[in-house]
Design a protein around this motif. Sequence first.
Motif, mmCIF file in Angstrom:
data_model
loop_
_atom_site.group_PDB
_atom_site.id
_atom_site.type_symbol
_atom_site.label_atom_id
_atom_site.label_comp_id
_atom_site.label_asym_id
_atom_site.label_seq_id
_atom_site.Cartn_x
_atom_site.Cartn_y
_atom_site.Cartn_z
ATOM 1 N N ARG A 244 -27.381 -15.525 53.000
ATOM 2 C CA ARG A 244 -26.933 -16.826 52.748
ATOM 3 C C ARG A 244 -25.844 -17.316 53.788
ATOM 4 N NH1 ARG A 244 -27.815 -20.509 47.879
ATOM 5 N NH2 ARG A 244 -26.302 -22.143 48.793
ATOM 6 N N ILE B 153 -37.096 -27.916 38.285
ATOM 7 C CA ILE B 153 -36.902 -26.520 37.818
ATOM 8 C C ILE B 153 -36.163 -26.805 36.473
ATOM 9 C CG2 ILE B 153 -35.625 -24.280 38.157
ATOM 10 C CD1 ILE B 153 -37.761 -24.924 40.467
ATOM 11 N N ARG C 274 -30.895 -15.707 33.449
ATOM 12 C CA ARG C 274 -30.259 -14.874 34.090
ATOM 13 C C ARG C 274 -30.281 -13.450 33.209
ATOM 14 N NH1 ARG C 274 -30.206 -17.846 37.828
ATOM 15 N NH2 ARG C 274 -28.804 -18.394 39.242
ATOM 16 N N CYS D 246 -29.015 -24.166 44.877
ATOM 17 C CA CYS D 246 -29.979 -24.493 45.973
ATOM 18 C C CYS D 246 -29.313 -24.835 47.393
ATOM 19 C CB CYS D 246 -30.695 -25.618 45.265
ATOM 20 S SG CYS D 246 -32.081 -26.324 46.551
ATOM 21 N N GLY E 188 -39.060 -25.896 48.616
ATOM 22 C CA GLY E 188 -39.214 -27.162 48.772
ATOM 23 C C GLY E 188 -40.025 -28.156 48.817
ATOM 24 N N PHE F 177 -30.001 -28.761 40.673
ATOM 25 C CA PHE F 177 -30.092 -27.615 41.650
ATOM 26 C C PHE F 177 -29.244 -26.401 41.232
ATOM 27 C CE2 PHE F 177 -30.370 -31.990 43.960
ATOM 28 C CZ PHE F 177 -31.564 -31.652 44.486
ATOM 29 N N GLY F 178 -28.878 -26.357 40.191
ATOM 30 C CA GLY F 178 -28.294 -25.154 39.705
ATOM 31 C C GLY F 178 -26.667 -25.288 40.230
HETATM 32 C C1 HEM Z 1 -35.503 -31.769 44.477
HETATM 33 C C2 HEM Z 1 -35.866 -30.499 45.087
HETATM 34 C C3 HEM Z 1 -35.245 -29.126 44.739
HETATM 35 C C4 HEM Z 1 -34.870 -28.749 43.632
HETATM 36 C C5 HEM Z 1 -34.709 -29.449 42.295
HETATM 37 C C6 HEM Z 1 -34.600 -27.328 43.925
HETATM 38 C C7 HEM Z 1 -33.836 -26.646 42.706
HETATM 39 C C8 HEM Z 1 -33.258 -25.389 42.823
HETATM 40 C C9 HEM Z 1 -32.528 -24.512 41.825
HETATM 41 C C10 HEM Z 1 -32.341 -25.011 40.505
HETATM 42 C C11 HEM Z 1 -32.137 -23.429 42.458
HETATM 43 C C12 HEM Z 1 -31.482 -22.341 41.811
HETATM 44 C C13 HEM Z 1 -32.217 -21.259 41.030
HETATM 45 C C14 HEM Z 1 -31.430 -20.423 40.282
HETATM 46 O O1 HEM Z 1 -30.081 -20.491 40.217
HETATM 47 O O2 HEM Z 1 -31.988 -19.772 39.662
HETATM 48 C C15 HEM Z 1 -32.793 -23.516 43.881
HETATM 49 C C16 HEM Z 1 -32.341 -22.449 44.553
HETATM 50 C C17 HEM Z 1 -33.054 -22.533 45.939
HETATM 51 N N1 HEM Z 1 -33.751 -23.389 46.709
HETATM 52 FE FE1 HEM Z 1 -33.891 -25.351 45.825
HETATM 53 N N2 HEM Z 1 -34.554 -26.859 45.029
HETATM 54 C C18 HEM Z 1 -35.117 -28.263 45.663
HETATM 55 C C19 HEM Z 1 -35.360 -28.256 46.968
HETATM 56 C C20 HEM Z 1 -35.271 -27.131 47.948
HETATM 57 C C21 HEM Z 1 -35.499 -27.270 49.313
HETATM 58 C C22 HEM Z 1 -36.009 -28.358 50.078
HETATM 59 C C23 HEM Z 1 -35.386 -26.032 49.776
HETATM 60 C C24 HEM Z 1 -35.592 -25.528 51.284
HETATM 61 C C25 HEM Z 1 -36.152 -26.005 52.311
HETATM 62 C C26 HEM Z 1 -34.918 -25.184 48.955
HETATM 63 C C27 HEM Z 1 -34.599 -23.819 49.016
HETATM 64 C C28 HEM Z 1 -33.971 -23.207 48.060
HETATM 65 C C29 HEM Z 1 -33.693 -21.707 48.192
HETATM 66 C C30 HEM Z 1 -33.903 -21.004 49.412
HETATM 67 C C31 HEM Z 1 -33.096 -21.392 47.048
HETATM 68 C C32 HEM Z 1 -32.306 -19.897 46.579
HETATM 69 C C33 HEM Z 1 -30.919 -19.942 47.012
HETATM 70 C C34 HEM Z 1 -30.264 -18.414 46.935
HETATM 71 O O3 HEM Z 1 -30.675 -17.912 45.899
HETATM 72 O O4 HEM Z 1 -29.172 -18.428 47.562
HETATM 73 N N3 HEM Z 1 -34.887 -26.077 47.930
HETATM 74 N N4 HEM Z 1 -33.506 -24.730 44.156
#
Ligand code: HEM
Length: 465
Positions: free
Chosen positions: A111, A341, A346, A413, A280, A406-407
Amino acid sequence: MPLISDVEVAPLYRPPAPEPPARRLGLFKLLSTLQRNPLECWSADVFEQPIARVKLPLLDAVLVHDPAAIRRVLVDNAANYRKDPIQRRILSVGLADGLLSVEDERWEVQRRTLAPLFARRTVAALTQAMLTAADALTQRWNALAGRRVLDIAAEMTLVTLNVLARTIFSDGLSSDLDEFRRAMNAYFGSIGRIGALDLLGAPRAIPRPGGRTLRRTMSYFEGVIDEIIATRRRRLDQMPQAEAPADLLTLLLRALDPSTGRPMSLAEVRSNILTFLSAGHETTANTLAWSLFLLSQAPDWARRVREEADRELAAPVEGLADRLVVTRAVVEEALRLYPPIAALSRAAEQGDSLGAEQIKPGALIVIAPYVLHRHRALWQQPDRFDPTRFLPEKRVAIARYTYLPFGAGPRTCIGSSFALQEATLILAVLVQRFDMRLAPGAKVWPQQKITLRPAHGLPMVITPR
Ligand code: HEM
């Protein structure tokens, strides 16, 4: 002069969503509905209660939609609530060494190392690449003379994959983008279901349906990506630093852990590229598809977005996404009504208390943005489309833990600014250049299949302006 109460206020549009069943589903019905469309499982009480419990034979599930309790799970006591085995199994196929899946110290190191790739300034610098992908789509649509009914859901997966391809590998994918997209769809098709075996806690050694397709698809991805990484490494070794391609791959290969100065391993780079592509791609595509659908049903908002787009797209690119405030409000409202999502989960390590509820070790905690965003106690007219909620003057009043597309907390996210900027820019470009109407007879229905998408695609009639 008419009194304010006499003035006709147009009723807000109510987009399609399952009517919550008045009572909880029995076990068999629950399992079959979860397979088909988990959105249809949420009973009416869950949209009214802050915390509700579900007892399954091998699982004690706690549904948490109280902002203070959510904050405890995702932020204040986050170390006690880890990604649960079901989520890890579904998400970690091929992504095991990437940020979405790793835990503990490996997660912290990744991270820290990856944060600069998604910093606001880095993302703002990707504006032009995003606009170029939007342009490529408009050219494709203009070229389809005479064939104007398009599945917009599929078109959006094409444009978001193109954005990722351009921002991760600015010199292109060595393989064909369409082939890559087909493989991506096969991948989502194989991992997309919450199976009864998972819910019943069957061990991982028991093969799940679709396992073989998934392995084949994964080895295709690994081949393509390893080749790209090897080529780029050679180029970076040979060229001066200043001439390196300005994209996420260069940043990934050069990223160093700020504490130890160490770069990422090949497995980590590969897994993170796949993670960015899969996390993404569909999520942002669905956001765009739902935004376009909602605008097709709310002509006033379509007009407001178009006016803003006509004005702002003619001005310099610098700060463009920040100036598209109406467009962005539509995107955020689409994310509220149809969060890609739809549920986070958890597992509690130790016992805890959430408000008056006692949480036992091993309990499954479910926080569903889909439920939270339509919760009767937290939102006014929750099922109605009203982007006004997200215009700057009202946006500030939305409490932090009531809106979580986005959590939140440490595992929030990492790509949220990237996704919001991308969706806002592409929406503005498309609305500016085309009239888009739902195709006659089209049936639009939300289905949760890993991400929340239109069940039967989104056929729309496209007319260039
Ligand atoms: C509208 C688009 C998006 C939504 C709604 C979304 C939603 C989420 C959510 C809810 C989580 C948290 C999951 C959890 O807590 O269990 C998450 C984690 C993540 N997302 Fe997104 N996401 C989006 C776009 C993207 C994009 C564009 C990328 C990268 C190019 C991305 C990369 C990631 C990554 C790597 C994580 C894990 C982060 C971690 O655990 O440290 N997401 N996303």
